[in-house]
Design an enzyme around this catalytic site. Structure first.
Site, short mmCIF file in Angstrom:
data_model
loop_
_atom_site.label_atom_id
_atom_site.label_comp_id
_atom_site.label_asym_id
_atom_site.label_seq_id
_atom_site.Cartn_x
_atom_site.Cartn_y
_atom_site.Cartn_z
N SER A 125 49.30 46.47 46.59
CA SER A 125 47.63 46.41 46.71
C SER A 125 47.44 47.84 47.64
CB SER A 125 47.14 45.34 47.35
OG SER A 125 45.93 45.39 47.64
N ASP A 127 45.13 47.88 49.58
CA ASP A 127 44.44 47.41 50.80
C ASP A 127 45.62 47.21 51.99
OD1 ASP A 127 42.45 47.17 49.26
OD2 ASP A 127 42.56 45.10 49.01
N MET A 169 38.10 52.17 50.59
CA MET A 169 38.40 50.56 50.07
C MET A 169 39.28 50.11 50.94
SD MET A 169 38.87 50.85 46.03
CE MET A 169 37.86 50.60 44.85
N1 LIG Z 1 44.34 30.78 44.74
C1 LIG Z 1 44.73 31.15 43.55
N2 LIG Z 1 45.22 30.16 42.88
C2 LIG Z 1 45.77 30.73 41.64
N3 LIG Z 1 45.63 32.02 41.10
C3 LIG Z 1 44.91 32.91 42.03
C4 LIG Z 1 44.40 32.66 43.30
N4 LIG Z 1 43.92 33.53 43.83
C5 LIG Z 1 44.16 34.56 42.97
N5 LIG Z 1 44.67 34.00 41.89
C6 LIG Z 1 45.02 34.85 40.59
O1 LIG Z 1 45.29 36.34 40.93
C7 LIG Z 1 44.38 37.27 40.45
C8 LIG Z 1 44.29 38.53 41.25
O2 LIG Z 1 44.02 37.99 42.35
P1 LIG Z 1 43.03 38.80 43.50
O3 LIG Z 1 41.77 39.39 42.53
O4 LIG Z 1 42.65 38.13 44.78
O5 LIG Z 1 43.76 40.31 43.32
P2 LIG Z 1 45.14 40.53 44.52
O6 LIG Z 1 46.15 40.10 43.55
O7 LIG Z 1 44.74 40.08 45.75
O8 LIG Z 1 45.04 42.06 44.49
P3 LIG Z 1 44.29 43.19 44.97
O9 LIG Z 1 43.45 42.60 46.23
O10 LIG Z 1 44.90 44.36 45.39
O11 LIG Z 1 43.09 43.68 43.96
C9 LIG Z 1 43.25 36.39 40.38
O12 LIG Z 1 42.39 37.15 39.50
C10 LIG Z 1 43.77 35.17 39.79
O13 LIG Z 1 43.97 35.14 38.36
O1 LIG Z 2 38.73 46.93 40.76
P1 LIG Z 2 37.76 45.96 41.42
O2 LIG Z 2 37.47 44.62 40.92
O3 LIG Z 2 36.30 46.62 41.40
O4 LIG Z 2 38.01 45.78 42.87
C1 LIG Z 2 37.78 46.61 43.75
C2 LIG Z 2 38.55 46.15 45.03
O5 LIG Z 2 40.05 46.22 44.74
C3 LIG Z 2 40.75 46.91 45.59
O6 LIG Z 2 40.70 48.21 45.27
C4 LIG Z 2 42.13 46.44 45.96
O7 LIG Z 2 42.02 45.14 46.22
C5 LIG Z 2 39.89 46.93 47.03
O8 LIG Z 2 40.04 47.95 47.67
C6 LIG Z 2 38.46 46.98 46.36
O9 LIG Z 2 37.59 46.20 47.24
MG LIG Z 3 44.07 41.11 47.54
#
Ligand SMILES: Nc1ncnc2c1ncn2[C@@H]1O[C@H](COP(=O)(O)OP(=O)(O)OP(=O)(O)O)[C@@H](O)[C@H]1O
Ligand SMILES: O=P(O)(O)OC[C@H]1O[C@](O)(CO)[C@@H](O)[C@@H]1O
Ligand SMILES: [Mg+2]
Length: 320
Positions: A125, A127, A169
């Site tokens: 990520s 972030d 971001m």
């Molecule tokens: N608490 C949870 N329980 C089960 N599945 C989850 C949960 N949180 C997130 N997920 C799954 O993981 C997917 C990705 O989570 P999220 O959108 O938070 O992105 P991320 O993996 O943190 O990556 P980024 O923050 O870089 O976009 C969600 O769309 C969902 O399908």
């Molecule tokens: O791609 P989306 O769903 O617009 O989400 C944007 C978010 O995803 C990220 O690029 C990664 O978590 C964040 O920095 C930003 O806020």
């Molecule tokens: Mg995340």
């Protein structure tokens, strides 16, 4: 263990393809079948998958994004969706799964582990908000993208005596903004972890123009405010027009840096090795120059990855 699967989930980032490639190549080398799941947990629920071979990953290492594609899948947040995903994996004969994604994706991985699938997570990520790893995949490439954009911006800003507010971001994490502000030579970095004073920023802008400086760059993390909001606050205080740049999704793409190619290769191979050693329910991370494995529960119980104190001090000492 005979068959493993790999998926990418959440926001994409550069280095995901290098990671998938390492999972596939090291899995095949160890005599495993490797299944590629499309579009993260969405593909797991929809049974959208294919068997992978070395040809599936050829010419992918240097490409940004993820050729398996990614998704944010609401059904996976519900027990019913998690049951379907775990049952589908079992139906495919998959015993081990590698999940490449952010903090949310790790939570999804844990629900599959609770249903009897062996799972290893890989932090990916831009972030850099995930604890128990010095760096997540994609952060270094995103930083380089930001630097390139701000360098270009400074050329035009200094040709017109302009100030730019650059929105970066990172969700609630200020890492990208802080480190990029040091690497770009910005005047101010507004991050969620440290309160800011708009009066001080305006005073500094005035001082810089009195001194004959021809440009000013203020970087703002999306978790603080939008570039537009900061620009309006400045205008309200000192009737000063600034231009804005929202870097947006540009930050997530592009060919991965050598750091992200190597990190992805190490994370991918290390995860397959961990599964073969019977490990599960852990996320691989970078600690110094070593790989470490941390239980999901420990990660979920920890606060968001704290900012690197040395970077905070460096920015402070450079008067950012
Ligand atoms: N608490 C949870 N329980 C089960 N599945 C989850 C949960 N949180 C997130 N997920 C799954 O993981 C997917 C990705 O989570 P999220 O959108 O938070 O992105 P991320 O993996 O943190 O990556 P980024 O923050 O870089 O976009 C969600 O769309 C969902 O399908
Ligand atoms: O791609 P989306 O769903 O617009 O989400 C944007 C978010 O995803 C990220 O690029 C990664 O978590 C964040 O920095 C930003 O806020
Ligand atoms: Mg995340």
């Amino acid at each position: 263990m005979k068959r493993i699967a790999v998926l990418t989930s959440g926001g994409d980032c550069s280095g995901m393809n290098a990671t998938i490639r390492a999972v596939v190549r090291s899995g095949l080398c160890a005599g495993l079948d490797v299944v590629g799941i499309k579009k993260g947990y969405r593909g797991l629920i929809d049974r959208d998958y294919f068997m992978m071979n070395t040809k599936s990953v050829s010419n992918t290492l240097q490409r940004g994004g993820t050729f398996l594609q990614s998704a944010r899948c609401k059904e996976m947040m519900e027990t019913a969706g998690q049951d379907v995903a775990a049952n589908n994996l079992k139906g495919m004969g998959v015993e081990g799964l590698v999940v490449i994604g952010g903090d949310g994706s790790m939570r999804g991985a844990k629900t599959l582990m609770d249903r009897g699938i062996k799972v290893i997570g890989i932090p990916a990520s831009i972030d850099n908000d995930i604890p128990f790893t010095d760096m997540s995949l994609g952060v270094d490439t995103a930083l380089n993208n930001i630097i390139y954009a701000v360098d270009c911006l400074k050329d035009t800003a200094s040709s017109h005596d302009r100030a730019f507010i650059v929105e970066v971001m990172g969700r609630n994490c200020g890492y990208l903004t802080l480190v990029a502000s040091i690497a770009c030579g910005a005047e101010h970095a507004l991050i969620p972890e440290v309160p800011y004073n708009i009066g001080d920023i305006c005073e500094n802008l005035r001082k810089r123009y009195r001194e004959g400086r021809d440009n000013s760059i203020i970087m703002v993390a999306e978790g603080v405010a939008s570039a537009q909001e900061i620009s309006e606050q400045i205008k309200h205080h000192i009737r000063f027009e600034s231009r804005i740049m929202v870097l947006g999704h540009y930050q997530r793409g592009g060919s991965p840096t050598s750091f992200d190619r190597l990190l992805g290769s190490r994370f991918g191979q290390g995860s397959v090795e961990a599964l073969l050693n019977g490990e599960s329910g852990k996320m691989v991370g970078l600690s110094g120059n070593h790989l470490q494995f941390t239980e999901f529960d420990k990660i979920f119980n920890a606060p968001m990855r704290p900012l690197n104190e040395n970077m905070v001090k460096l920015a402070h000492k450079l008067d950012i």
